[in-house]
Design an enzyme around this catalytic site. Sequence first.
Site, short mmCIF file in Angstrom:
data_model
loop_
_atom_site.label_atom_id
_atom_site.label_comp_id
_atom_site.label_asym_id
_atom_site.label_seq_id
_atom_site.Cartn_x
_atom_site.Cartn_y
_atom_site.Cartn_z
N ASP A 60 -98.82 -3.76 45.63
CA ASP A 60 -97.92 -2.84 46.33
C ASP A 60 -98.03 -2.93 47.85
OD1 ASP A 60 -96.28 -1.11 44.53
OD2 ASP A 60 -98.21 -0.73 43.59
N ASP A 112 -102.71 -4.18 40.71
CA ASP A 112 -102.14 -2.98 41.31
C ASP A 112 -102.81 -2.61 42.62
OD1 ASP A 112 -100.24 -0.98 41.54
OD2 ASP A 112 -101.17 0.38 40.11
N HIS A 158 -98.75 -4.67 34.94
CA HIS A 158 -100.03 -4.03 35.28
C HIS A 158 -100.30 -2.89 34.30
CE1 HIS A 158 -96.93 -1.81 37.43
NE2 HIS A 158 -97.77 -0.92 37.93
N HIS A 160 -90.38 3.76 36.41
CA HIS A 160 -91.67 4.05 37.04
C HIS A 160 -92.21 5.30 36.33
CE1 HIS A 160 -94.48 5.17 40.45
NE2 HIS A 160 -94.89 3.98 40.04
N HIS A 196 -98.93 -7.69 40.05
CA HIS A 196 -98.43 -6.50 40.74
C HIS A 196 -99.31 -6.15 41.93
CE1 HIS A 196 -95.79 -2.94 40.64
NE2 HIS A 196 -96.81 -2.34 41.22
N HIS A 226 -95.39 1.05 32.63
CA HIS A 226 -94.86 2.38 32.97
C HIS A 226 -93.93 2.98 31.91
CE1 HIS A 226 -96.43 3.38 36.92
NE2 HIS A 226 -96.25 2.11 37.28
N GLU A 257 -89.93 -2.27 40.85
CA GLU A 257 -90.69 -1.34 39.99
C GLU A 257 -89.89 -0.07 39.76
OE1 GLU A 257 -95.25 0.26 39.47
OE2 GLU A 257 -94.51 -0.16 41.48
#
Length: 391
Positions: free
Chosen positions: A23, A323, A215, A153, A21, A194, A126
């Site tokens: 972003d 992450d 993650h 999420h 993961h 999540h 996500e």
Amino acid sequence: MSSSLDAARDLLARWPVVDGHNDLPWALREQVRYDLDRRDIAADQSAHLHTDLPRLRAGGVGAQFWSVYVRADYAGDKAVTATLEQIDVVRELVARYPDQLRLAHTADDMEAARAEGRIASLMGAEGGHSINNSLATLRALYELGVRYMTLTHNDTIDWADSATDEPRHDGLSAFGEEVVREMNRCGMLVDLSHVSADTMRDALRVSTAPVIFSHSSARAVCDHPRNIPDDVLARLAANGGVAMATFVPKFVLPAAVAWTQRADENMRAHGLHHLDTTEAGMTVQRAFEAANPRPKATAATVADHVDHMREVAGVDHIGIGGDFDGTAFTPDGLADVAGYPNLIAELLDRRWSEEDLAKLTWRNAVRVLRGAEDVSRVERASRAPSHVTLG
């Protein structure tokens, strides 16, 4: 540590990291609205980002699941459109840097990229809000290259409970179970980061394919609802899945949990989303940290989670999901994507074998995607696409 660090780099040259993961796509959206000339990741972007190509190389990264995340307060068609824009920028990055990146849809693609010395670039959506309650949209995302979807999420959605919101379904609703089944049929990995613990358990009950946590770390080591309870970790062996430990300090260091809550409240008091990574957002975060020194996680903190996850789930069921560019704060020694050798060196000092480390960094993640592909071939041969709707 220097000899361990050299050994770590040598190992990663053979068995590079598959990170679950990152972003970067959302950071590019927020910071420069996808203007890749302003954030040319072929050059050092350490003033703005955790990620660029030189640091990915220094970190021994061989495959990256780029998150095509959109915020949970994006709803309906807005969420779908923003997800498509995120997919578009990943494809643009791969096209812009063809000598460095290779788009990967399959486990074989990952292995081919490793053989070529390129970084396999995969995508993960996500949050189930990205499909706007439509299984046809789910299938379209798969066709565009999305190879996992995180079921929620931070917010509970119409068919699945989040770890950080009020539950409405006691896990998955009936439609949520159908989403999992359709993901199995497509070959899209079910990502349980999540989601609430009940959603994790429901998904493991329903899924015929291996699942991932892209993650998440161990709740027994740091009691945060975003982390994985031991009973869930213990079920991964039977499922064949992989839990990828994250580096986010508030998920790995108990002392950082309360501090981060205060930092998030400070962001909201300034009228900003707590995940804002724009220059304005980071200025507020840095000022708060200067006035309120934060508890520092380290590579050893993350290693404690990895050790525990190996003990409970087994070495065949763990991985790494940093992450980066999705968090304002990172551990010492894991400040950006160049830091993975520090974690591997720590594990070498803890007497991890090369075989076990190769599973952690590369083999387990490749195997789990291949497992999803194997299930998909059987499912596609035995049943048609689902057209179930919500409600």
